[in-house]
Design a protein around this motif. Sequence first.
Motif, PDB file in Angstrom:
ATOM      1  N   VAL A  66      -0.884  18.184   4.083  1.00  0.00           N
ATOM      2  CA  VAL A  66      -0.216  17.054   4.732  1.00  0.00           C
ATOM      3  C   VAL A  66       1.231  17.051   4.253  1.00  0.00           C
ATOM      4  N   LEU A  67       2.127  17.611   5.064  1.00  0.00           N
ATOM      5  CA  LEU A  67       3.516  17.790   4.655  1.00  0.00           C
ATOM      6  C   LEU A  67       4.374  16.552   4.857  1.00  0.00           C
ATOM      7  N   CYS A  68       3.952  15.658   5.748  1.00  0.00           N
ATOM      8  CA  CYS A  68       4.715  14.428   5.982  1.00  0.00           C
ATOM      9  C   CYS A  68       3.784  13.363   6.526  1.00  0.00           C
ATOM     10  N   LEU A  69       4.107  12.129   6.237  1.00  0.00           N
ATOM     11  CA  LEU A  69       3.341  10.995   6.760  1.00  0.00           C
ATOM     12  C   LEU A  69       4.241   9.769   6.820  1.00  0.00           C
TER      13      LEU A  69
ATOM     14  N   GLU B 148       0.836  -1.200   0.000  1.00  0.00           N
ATOM     15  CA  GLU B 148       0.000   0.000   0.000  1.00  0.00           C
ATOM     16  C   GLU B 148       0.869   1.247   0.000  1.00  0.00           C
ATOM     17  N   LEU B 149       0.298   2.297  -0.563  1.00  0.00           N
ATOM     18  CA  LEU B 149       1.004   3.557  -0.706  1.00  0.00           C
ATOM     19  C   LEU B 149       0.072   4.676  -0.245  1.00  0.00           C
ATOM     20  N   ALA B 150       0.572   5.544   0.633  1.00  0.00           N
ATOM     21  CA  ALA B 150      -0.214   6.666   1.140  1.00  0.00           C
ATOM     22  C   ALA B 150       0.344   7.966   0.588  1.00  0.00           C
ATOM     23  N   VAL B 151      -0.558   8.867   0.183  1.00  0.00           N
ATOM     24  CA  VAL B 151      -0.182  10.144  -0.421  1.00  0.00           C
ATOM     25  C   VAL B 151      -0.904  11.263   0.317  1.00  0.00           C
ATOM     26  N   GLY B 152      -0.153  12.306   0.712  1.00  0.00           N
ATOM     27  CA  GLY B 152      -0.729  13.470   1.377  1.00  0.00           C
ATOM     28  C   GLY B 152      -0.778  14.661   0.440  1.00  0.00           C
ATOM     29  N   SER B 153      -1.906  15.413   0.452  1.00  0.00           N
ATOM     30  CA  SER B 153      -2.128  16.468  -0.534  1.00  0.00           C
ATOM     31  C   SER B 153      -2.207  17.850   0.104  1.00  0.00           C
ATOM     32  N   GLU B 154      -2.315  18.851  -0.767  1.00  0.00           N
ATOM     33  CA  GLU B 154      -2.405  20.252  -0.362  1.00  0.00           C
ATOM     34  C   GLU B 154      -3.686  20.542   0.417  1.00  0.00           C
ATOM     35  N   GLU B 155      -4.793  19.920   0.023  1.00  0.00           N
ATOM     36  CA  GLU B 155      -6.099  20.206   0.611  1.00  0.00           C
ATOM     37  C   GLU B 155      -6.393  19.389   1.865  1.00  0.00           C
TER      38      GLU B 155
ATOM     39  N   ILE C  97      -9.931   6.831   0.766  1.00  0.00           N
ATOM     40  CA  ILE C  97      -9.513   8.181   1.119  1.00  0.00           C
ATOM     41  C   ILE C  97      -9.886   8.435   2.568  1.00  0.00           C
ATOM     42  N   PHE C  98      -8.973   8.993   3.343  1.00  0.00           N
ATOM     43  CA  PHE C  98      -9.211   9.240   4.758  1.00  0.00           C
ATOM     44  C   PHE C  98     -10.081  10.482   4.937  1.00  0.00           C
ATOM     45  N   ASN C  99     -10.594  10.642   6.162  1.00  0.00           N
ATOM     46  CA  ASN C  99     -11.359  11.844   6.484  1.00  0.00           C
ATOM     47  C   ASN C  99     -10.491  13.085   6.266  1.00  0.00           C
TER      48      ASN C  99
ATOM     49  N   HIS D 213      -6.169  15.997   2.069  1.00  0.00           N
ATOM     50  CA  HIS D 213      -6.617  14.643   1.754  1.00  0.00           C
ATOM     51  C   HIS D 213      -5.465  13.656   1.900  1.00  0.00           C
ATOM     52  N   ILE D 214      -5.791  12.464   2.378  1.00  0.00           N
ATOM     53  CA  ILE D 214      -4.840  11.353   2.454  1.00  0.00           C
ATOM     54  C   ILE D 214      -5.417  10.211   1.642  1.00  0.00           C
ATOM     55  N   ASN D 215      -4.755   9.878   0.549  1.00  0.00           N
ATOM     56  CA  ASN D 215      -5.217   8.816  -0.333  1.00  0.00           C
ATOM     57  C   ASN D 215      -4.418   7.549  -0.090  1.00  0.00           C
TER      58      ASN D 215
END
Length: 693
Positions: free
Chosen positions: A158-161, A125-132, A150-152, A134-136
Amino acid sequence: MSINGRKEPQGGGKQQLHNVRFYTIKPSGIVSMAYSKSSKFLALSRQVLVLELWNLEHAPYLDRVIHLPIGSPIESLAWAGNRLFSVDLGGKLIEWDWVNLKPRYEHSPTGNALWSLDVNPAGTELAVGSEEGHINLLSIENDEITYKSIFNKQNGRVLCLKFDKTGTKLVTGTEGFVRIWNVLKGTTLHTMTLSSKDVIVWSLQFLSDNTIIAGDSAGYVTVWNAENGTQIDHTQVLDKNVFSLAVNEKEDRLVCCGMRPPLIRIFSKTQIKREESTSERWIKYLQRGVHKHYVRSLLVIDGQIFSGGLDGILTVTNSERMGAHVSRHGPFVKGPVASLAPSKKLLLLRYAVSLHLWRLGSAAPQDKDKKKEWGQPLGGSEELVLEQPPKKLLQLNVKKRNFIQASAISPDAKWICYSTLTELRLNRLQINPLQVERLMDLRVAPASHIIFTKQDGLALLHPKNNHLSWFTLKEDGATFKSEVDLSDHCKSIISHLVVSTGADYLVAGTVDKTISVWSLQGKQYKHLLNLPRHLAGITALAMHEDHPRVVVAYANGQIVEYDLANRIFTCETEEYLIPDTKHYPIRGINLDPTNPNVFLVNTETDLYVLERNYDFEPKEQVIKKKTKKLSKETRSSVAANPKSLTLKTQLPRQHLVHVSRLSPNELVNVSISTNNMLAPLPRPYKRKTFGTG
């Protein structure tokens, strides 16, 4: 200009050395790094549209470069086994085909800027953090990339995860908050607030003992218990901005770095006993002042700290007190950066988007009546008075987005050829008066290697199919002669290509450690043999001018010489014959045309003179024509005498990028001063110390 004294039994002697110090490049800052244990590659992104892959199997060296299409620079990188992923502020998630140097899959999970990326320990699995906010979560199983959940949504980018070691929890950092998530449900388990809502979380680590470590913009490193979200420790390690955190495999060393001051600080996990209770705390262990500007990215690999930031220099240092060593690898373009026209003493320098043509300086003639005997020791030098200083004659520019991947000037100074990623240009050059004329009728594919021969020949290697095109140069232009298909024996990217002086032999080295040789039979090149595959990667390749011998340098410091006519190994040294090659691989080999027993090799920091041991008599071990390989017994007998080469002289340099021979007694070395390279950057941060103004 310097002269280096030598004593050779067969020619050689003094060498005039042109020290070219006017080659300057603008550093490109390092943004992100990621390491793959399986492939031993360090992926590195910069502030420009480039993705670099460094081979760390032995000494670190730049193995291959991927030039990004038009878009945004890579913001974060992650490996899943041998699969490499990246995200950028243009909103793209890309999986890279790093074998063929191109994107493999492209996705836009949210359509907004993507800041952070991480892969779970299982590589599924791969998690991606966005400007708005969102965590996909995406699945990367079955060699695919598919949307999973997609997380709540949370407030702020999200600058780091970071995943935990089980892959069931995910921790994210935003402005003012650190959150722990349930990966399966996509809901928040705990929310931890920082000292202020304006404090930004830049970096995170999730340890196997279920603790979370965060570095923030206020310069603090905070440790939390992930079970209940309670704070364990809160320490200010920098004045401002802890940009990156890293831990070693044992998780007993914590390394942090950032902006003010740009120090790498190392903490050790220590047990503290107070009365009857025992607890573990991170205690300051040591620090490394190896950067003058802020550090953006950090990794700990096998006890070595790899760091990079605004200065663009990849720095490697030790995380222990004993045996501290610092090696700095500059942000140079891959491949030869210089080409010479010996007849006119012209030097062509390659930059990312421009070519500069210089006339080298010449020394004042020495008075024969006042000529004194050479009294310098071996390796000594003296400065010569320049009668004519170096002069810049010409500058050719291309569009900023169009990177120049190869360039060369012909030995007679009549032609300049260069290739960008999209087109190839051949120019006719006239010196008196200075004039450049572009040939419009040469329409061929871009080339990764450009070679002019002394017989008015031009060789162009097309990287997409590994075909080598030969042209004959005449006054009215270039005429196509023939094409050699190298792909049957060079399956991967060709990193080194050498044509012998008489164009009798063609030698190609690839990134998968293959060295293939072709010989000219009639008017066509026929495959002759493949050299035995070495364990380490190829870092330099050369041929003797008057002898059919190939000299190869490998990433483990070994140097091998092979006679093509007799098919025997005539020299094979032990690993790390030069001790410093443990940190800096050999980047270039220059051979003395007057003495085949003298080898000049250079790393990024030194120029070395090696001499063949005259007492060493190599046994004639012939490669069988069918297998074209040596047995282990044969190779061991050839390398039985590790003193087949002896180190004679070491000449220190600073960021040495190119060494080549101008004439039998003249050398040209191109080097970059660290101070000159960092001059365009802002002034380094200086921290006041006690008792100073």
